[in-house]
Design an enzyme around this catalytic site. Structure first.
Site, mmCIF file in Angstrom:
data_model
loop_
_atom_site.group_PDB
_atom_site.id
_atom_site.type_symbol
_atom_site.label_atom_id
_atom_site.label_comp_id
_atom_site.label_asym_id
_atom_site.label_seq_id
_atom_site.Cartn_x
_atom_site.Cartn_y
_atom_site.Cartn_z
ATOM 1 N N ARG A 42 0.872 -1.267 0.001
ATOM 2 C CA ARG A 42 -0.048 0.171 -0.182
ATOM 3 C C ARG A 42 0.752 1.300 -0.087
ATOM 4 O O ARG A 42 0.336 2.421 -0.292
ATOM 5 C CB ARG A 42 -1.061 0.005 1.276
ATOM 6 N N SER A 57 1.052 14.661 6.245
ATOM 7 C CA SER A 57 -0.210 14.887 6.984
ATOM 8 C C SER A 57 0.017 15.944 7.715
ATOM 9 O O SER A 57 1.121 16.371 8.464
ATOM 10 C CB SER A 57 -0.318 13.556 7.827
ATOM 11 N N CYS A 123 -12.243 0.763 21.554
ATOM 12 C CA CYS A 123 -10.856 -0.071 21.972
ATOM 13 C C CYS A 123 -9.837 0.007 20.429
ATOM 14 O O CYS A 123 -8.703 -0.138 21.029
ATOM 15 C CB CYS A 123 -11.149 -1.305 22.153
ATOM 16 N N HIS A 157 -19.557 16.737 25.082
ATOM 17 C CA HIS A 157 -19.279 17.856 25.782
ATOM 18 C C HIS A 157 -19.967 19.168 25.173
ATOM 19 O O HIS A 157 -19.859 19.245 23.841
ATOM 20 C CB HIS A 157 -17.740 18.114 25.870
ATOM 21 N N ASP A 309 -11.851 23.457 28.979
ATOM 22 C CA ASP A 309 -12.873 23.291 29.998
ATOM 23 C C ASP A 309 -12.784 21.876 30.242
ATOM 24 O O ASP A 309 -12.901 21.689 31.494
ATOM 25 C CB ASP A 309 -14.059 23.668 29.247
ATOM 26 N N CYS A 335 -14.385 -9.114 25.421
ATOM 27 C CA CYS A 335 -13.203 -8.915 25.308
ATOM 28 C C CYS A 335 -12.364 -9.840 25.871
ATOM 29 O O CYS A 335 -12.412 -10.493 26.896
ATOM 30 C CB CYS A 335 -12.790 -7.572 25.863
ATOM 31 N N CYS A 340 -5.877 -4.931 27.752
ATOM 32 C CA CYS A 340 -6.771 -4.135 28.169
ATOM 33 C C CYS A 340 -7.260 -4.114 29.611
ATOM 34 O O CYS A 340 -7.321 -3.252 30.292
ATOM 35 C CB CYS A 340 -8.245 -4.464 27.423
#
Length: 350
Positions: A42, A57, A123, A157, A309, A335, A340
Site C-alpha cells: 500500500r 499529514s 478500543c 461535551h 474546559d 473482550c 486491556c
C-alpha cells in the site's frame, strides 16, 4: 493522544507498518507478516495520496497548535493547577508514545493526564493508545513516580457540540437560501470492523450521541444521516459507507449534501484526500454538484475553549478521586485482550 500521520514521504511505510501491526485497530491473521505485506503493497498508493494533499499529514501541525493554545488558556482559567504543558503521543507516527514519555521524564513531570483526541471512545483507537501507554510506562516509569489520570471520551461535551454546530452553520451558508434547509447533512466517521462492534465497542453509540447532540443544538434544521468511511480489506465493516451513501442519495434526487467529519478533531488524509478529493471526484463524475464539506475543527477558538474546559474540570474532579471514568473501567463484554485488563487496572490504581 491521537493516531498521527506521516509528515513526509519517507515516513509512510513505517506509519503503515505500525498501523497494520496493531491488533487493537485491525486484527489480522499472522499479524506480523500480514502487516509487512500490506504496508509494502500500500505504500506507493498512500504516498501518492499524501502528495495530493501537500506531501504529508498536517495532523502534527494542528495537534501542536491545539495543545499550545489549550495550555495557554488553561494557565489563565485554572491557575491553581498551572503551569500546564502538552505532550503529543501519536500511535503510529512521530512523536510516538515513547518519545513523549522520554520528554516528560526529562522535564520531571509528576502529574499527567492521558487526554484522548478521539472524542468518541473505541478500543481500536483510544483503547489502543492506552494499551501502548501502559506498556511503555513499564519501562519508563517502573517505580510509578508519575501520577496519571485519563480523559477517555468527551463525545457530548457542550463545547465540542457547539464547535461542530458552528462549522455546520457556516457550511450551510454556502448554499442558496432557497435550498439551504433541504441540504442533507452527512456526518461521516471512521468505520470499524464488525467483529470489533459485535464484541461491545461503544464507538458507534458514542458517535451517534455526538450527531444527535449537534442536531439538537441546530434544532434539527435539516435532514441528516450518519455514515462511515475508510473501510479497509474484505471483512465486514460498519456501514453504510460514505461514498455509497453520497451516490445513493444523489440517485434519489438529493444533489445538495454537506459532509461533516464528526469523529475527527483536525484535518488529515481522511478529510483532505478521502472526503475532499476521492469522494468529491466520484460525486462530480456522477453529476452531484452540490457536495461540500464543513470545515474541520482544527484550531477553532470554540474548540480550544472546550478542550481547556474539559481538562480544567477533569483536574478538579480527580484531585482526590479515582483517576478513570466508570465507562473506561468496564471492558467490552466479550473482550479477550488481557492488555486491556492490565491497562485499566494500572490507571485505576493511581
Amino acid at each position: 493522544m491521537n493516531l498521527g500521520g506521516p509528515s513526509k514521504e519517507s515516513e509512510v511505510n513505517d506509519f503503515l507498518l505500525r498501523l497494520f501491526s496493531d491488533g487493537d485497530l485491525i486484527p489480522l491473521p499472522f499479524q506480523k507478516y500480514m502487516a509487512q505485506f500490506i504496508a509494502k503493497r500500500r505504500t506507493p498508493k498512500i504516498i501518492d495520496q499524501y502528495n495530493k494533499i501537500g506531501g504529508g499529514s498536517p495532523i502534527r501541525k494542528w495537534t501542536t497548535e491545539q495543545g499550545t493554545a489549550m495550555e495557554k488558556l488553561l494557565d489563565k482559567i485554572s491557575p491553581e493547577t498551572a503551569p500546564h504543558k502538552h505532550y503529543i503521543a501519536f500511535r503510529y507516527a512521530s512523536p510516538l508514545t515513547p518519545e513523549a514519555l522520554q520528554e516528560m521524564k526529562a522535564d520531571g513531570v509528576e502529574r499527567a493526564v492521558a487526554f484522548t483526541q478521539y472524542p468518541q471512545y473505541s478500543c481500536s483507537t483510544t483503547g489502543s493508545s492506552m494499551n501502548e501507554l501502559y506498556r511503555q510506562l513499564q519501562e519508563f516509569d517502573p517505580e510509578r513516580k508519575m501520577k496519571w489520570s485519563v480523559i477517555d471520551r468527551w463525545h457530548s461535551h457542550p463545547g465540542l457540540v457547539q464547535a461542530f454546530a458552528n462549522k455546520i452553520e457556516a457550511g450551510l451558508q454556502k448554499y442558496s437560501a432557497e435550498s439551504r434547509d433541504k441540504v442533507v447533512i452527512l456526518f461521516s466517521a471512521h468505520s470499524l470492523p464488525m467483529d470489533i462492534v459485535n464484541r461491545g465497542d461503544t464507538y458507534p453509540s458514542e458517535v451517534a450521541a455526538t450527531v444527535h447532540a449537534v442536531m439538537d443544538k441546530l434544532k434539527f434544521c435539516n435532514p441528516y444521516r450518519l455514515v462511515w468511511q475508510s473501510q479497509v480489506g474484505p471483512k465486514p465493516w460498519l456501514g453504510p459507507q460514505t461514498n455509497k451513501a453520497i451516490m445513493g442519495l444523489g440517485e434519489k434526487g438529493h444533489n445538495d449534501q454537506l459532509l461533516v467529519p464528526i469523529a475527527f478533531t483536525s484535518d488529515h488524509i481522511e478529510t483532505l484526500f478521502e472526503l475532499d478529493l476521492e469522494y468529491g471526484e466520484e460525486a462530480h463524475e456522477a453529476g452531484i454538484t452540490g457536495l461540500k464539506r464543513a470545515e474541520s475543527l482544527n484550531a477553532d477558538p470554540v474548540f480550544i475553549q472546550a478542550m481547556a474546559d474539559i481538562v480544567k474540570e477533569h483536574l478538579k474532579e480527580t484531585s482526590d478521586k479515582i483517576s478513570i471514568s466508570k465507562q473506561y473501567s468496564l471492558r467490552c463484554p466479550t473482550c479477550t485482550n488481557e492488555t486491556c485488563r492490565h491497562s485499566r487496572e494500572y490507571f485505576s490504581d493511581q
